[in-house]
Scaffold this motif. Structure first.
Motif, PDB file in Angstrom:
ATOM      1  N   VAL A 105       0.852  -1.192   0.000  1.00 13.15           N
ATOM      2  CA  VAL A 105       0.000   0.000   0.000  1.00 13.15           C
ATOM      3  C   VAL A 105       0.884   1.236   0.000  1.00 13.15           C
ATOM      4  O   VAL A 105       2.080   1.170   0.306  1.00 13.15           O
ATOM      5  CB  VAL A 105      -0.937   0.039   1.233  1.00 13.15           C
ATOM      6  N   TYR A 148       2.992  -1.500   3.851  1.00 13.36           N
ATOM      7  CA  TYR A 148       2.336  -2.803   3.886  1.00 13.36           C
ATOM      8  C   TYR A 148       1.080  -2.728   4.747  1.00 13.36           C
ATOM      9  O   TYR A 148       1.096  -2.156   5.840  1.00 13.36           O
ATOM     10  CB  TYR A 148       3.267  -3.868   4.468  1.00 13.36           C
ATOM     11  N   ASP A 149       0.010  -3.326   4.244  1.00 12.19           N
ATOM     12  CA  ASP A 149      -1.226  -3.417   5.007  1.00 12.19           C
ATOM     13  C   ASP A 149      -1.211  -4.739   5.765  1.00 12.19           C
ATOM     14  O   ASP A 149      -1.654  -5.772   5.260  1.00 12.19           O
ATOM     15  CB  ASP A 149      -2.436  -3.338   4.070  1.00 12.19           C
ATOM     16  N   PRO A 157      -2.431  -1.399  13.432  1.00 11.89           N
ATOM     17  CA  PRO A 157      -2.374  -1.512  11.965  1.00 11.89           C
ATOM     18  C   PRO A 157      -1.025  -1.044  11.411  1.00 11.89           C
ATOM     19  O   PRO A 157      -0.648   0.121  11.549  1.00 11.89           O
ATOM     20  CB  PRO A 157      -3.487  -0.564  11.521  1.00 11.89           C
ATOM     21  N   SER A 179      -0.333  -0.498   8.409  1.00  8.35           N
ATOM     22  CA  SER A 179      -0.544   0.417   7.283  1.00  8.35           C
ATOM     23  C   SER A 179      -0.424   1.881   7.674  1.00  8.35           C
ATOM     24  O   SER A 179      -0.260   2.744   6.811  1.00  8.35           O
ATOM     25  CB  SER A 179      -1.926   0.181   6.661  1.00  8.35           C
ATOM     26  N   SER A 180      -0.499   2.172   8.972  1.00  7.97           N
ATOM     27  CA  SER A 180      -0.406   3.562   9.428  1.00  7.97           C
ATOM     28  C   SER A 180       1.029   4.027   9.630  1.00  7.97           C
ATOM     29  O   SER A 180       1.247   5.204   9.949  1.00  7.97           O
ATOM     30  CB  SER A 180      -1.183   3.732  10.740  1.00  7.97           C
TER      31      SER A 180
END
Length: 407
Positions: free
Chosen positions: A271, A292-293, A309, A311-312
């Protein structure tokens, strides 16, 4: 993506399907006097790669006979991809079943050991939410982030010799502590033992000293990932970290999962990073899909207390690698670097007890809980999953540790 479904019973559609295939080092109770060797997980089984590779006279068969992944890590990206294609073929081609099936062992009958020999260990501090929370906890009347934080991925060098595999007990460390109301420090067991939910990156191909590694070369050097718990003694850390940063508050133990998931298995989880402001310097520039998610879960004594998460995360692993080598520091096979605590914007996304309890002032875990930091006998498990290329989610394994009393 594999062209055919795996023939291994129960593996198709599981979190350990052929789009995952993590590597580990395992042993079996029937192996009297034999050392562990390299296997790959498929469903609820481990494929013993050494005898299969020997039977097929694979050019790199010797790397699977080693008691660590390092010989496999030391190969280049082309070889990593070639080995992965070979394994997928073994597990999807019915013609290979007769050769392969006798070397599938139930995962609950094997013992995992440390998957690789750690050369160096570096830990970063790459979550904006985590860094902001820590700043607010310790510097409530000042700017949460220090001036350098948005310009470079901050990190520290850890202790490679105390990286341990999942399932290893963690003894409560002792050291100097000094409470704000004390005039002098005292020595004794930490009273603020904490976790840090992180993602670790395992370096394969080395680099030459004096030459930096560009962000674009990330996949040429990093073999794979694994969940990681950077145990932390917060009271020891608070007293010692000025002016040179973490030392004894971190170096007593770092736990890693027994399975290393190859980067190729995470292609579907790529991502974009959150917006970086200001724009990083040129050597830290990355394009789309640098993040990366990955979904983490933190369990305390079997109960989920947080879902951080990945992704953050503000800084990407390619940026960590580039900054780690920008001064000419070389990479070695088996180097391990970690993301720092993974935390999100919500309270139930905080990846450390320091944040969940807001510095020990706000117990977490339910309305009747007095929980702030770790107690003797506590067991912490970190789990992680990511999108797989077959449409489901793959498991990145888990890392578990139980706290034992101080010596």
């Amino acid at each position: 993506m594999p062209a055919r479904q795996t023939w291994v019973d129960g593996a198709a559609g599981s979190s350990y399907d052929v789009d995952n295939l993590p590597y580990g080092v395992f042993s079996h109770s029937s192996w009297e006097g034999e050392q562990g060797r390299v296997g790959v997980r498929i469903g609820d089984h481990v494929l013993d790669l050494a005898p299969v590779a020997a039977a097929e006279m694979l050019e790199v068969a010797h790397v699977f006979e080693a008691p660590a992944l390092n010989p496999l890590l030391a190969l280049d990206r082309a070889h990593w991809s070639g080995v992965r294609r070979w394994i997928v073929s073994l597990l999807t081609d019915e013609a290979e079943r007769g050769l392969v099936e006798p070397h599938l062992l139930p995962v609950d009958e094997v013992t995992l050991s440390m998957p690789f020999e750690v050369a160096d260990y570096v830990d970063f501090y790459c979550s904006l939410d985590h860094a902001s929370n820590v700043g607010k906890i310790f510097r409530p009347d000042a700017e949460p982030l220090l001036p350098n934080w948005r310009h470079l991925p901050v990190g520290y060098h850890g202790r490679a010799g105390t990286v341990v595999v999942s399932g290893t007990d963690v003894r409560r460390p002792c050291g100097q502590r000094k409470a704000p109301d004390q005039d002098q420090p005292t020595y004794g067991p930490t009273g603020r033992l904490d976790i840090e939910c992180e993602l670790g990156f395992v370096v394969g191909a080395p680099s030459a000293q004096g030459e930096r590694v560009a962000t674009s070369a990330f996949e040429e050097h990093v073999f794979g990932v694994l969940p990681l718990n950077d145990w932390s003694a917060r009271d020891i850390q608070a007293w010692e970290y000025v002016p040179l940063g973490p030392f004894l508050g971190k170096s007593f133990a770092t736990s890693v999962a027994g399975w290393v998931t190859p980067l190729e298995a995470l292609d579907a989880a790529r991502v974009d990073l959150p917006a970086q402001d200001p724009a990083p310097l040129d050597y830290l520039a990355v394009g789309p899909g640098a993040g990366y998610d990955i979904a983490f879960e933190v369990l305390l004594n079997g109960e989920t207390v947080a879902r951080p998460p990945y992704s953050s995360m503000y800084w990407s692993p390619a940026q960590m690698l580039a900054h780690m080598t920008v001064n000419g520091a070389s990479l070695r096979t088996g180097d391990l670097f970690a993301s720092g605590t993974v935390s999100g914007a919500e309270r139930d996304q905080r990846g450390s007890f320091l944040e969940l309890s807001w510095g020990g002032r706000e117990p977490f875990g339910g309305p009747d809980s007095q929980r702030t930091f770790l107690e003797d006998g506590d067991t912490v498990t970190l789990r992680a999953t990511a999108a797989g290329t077959l449409g489901g989610r793959i498991a990145l394994g888990e890392v578990t540790g139980t706290i034992t009393p101080a010596a």
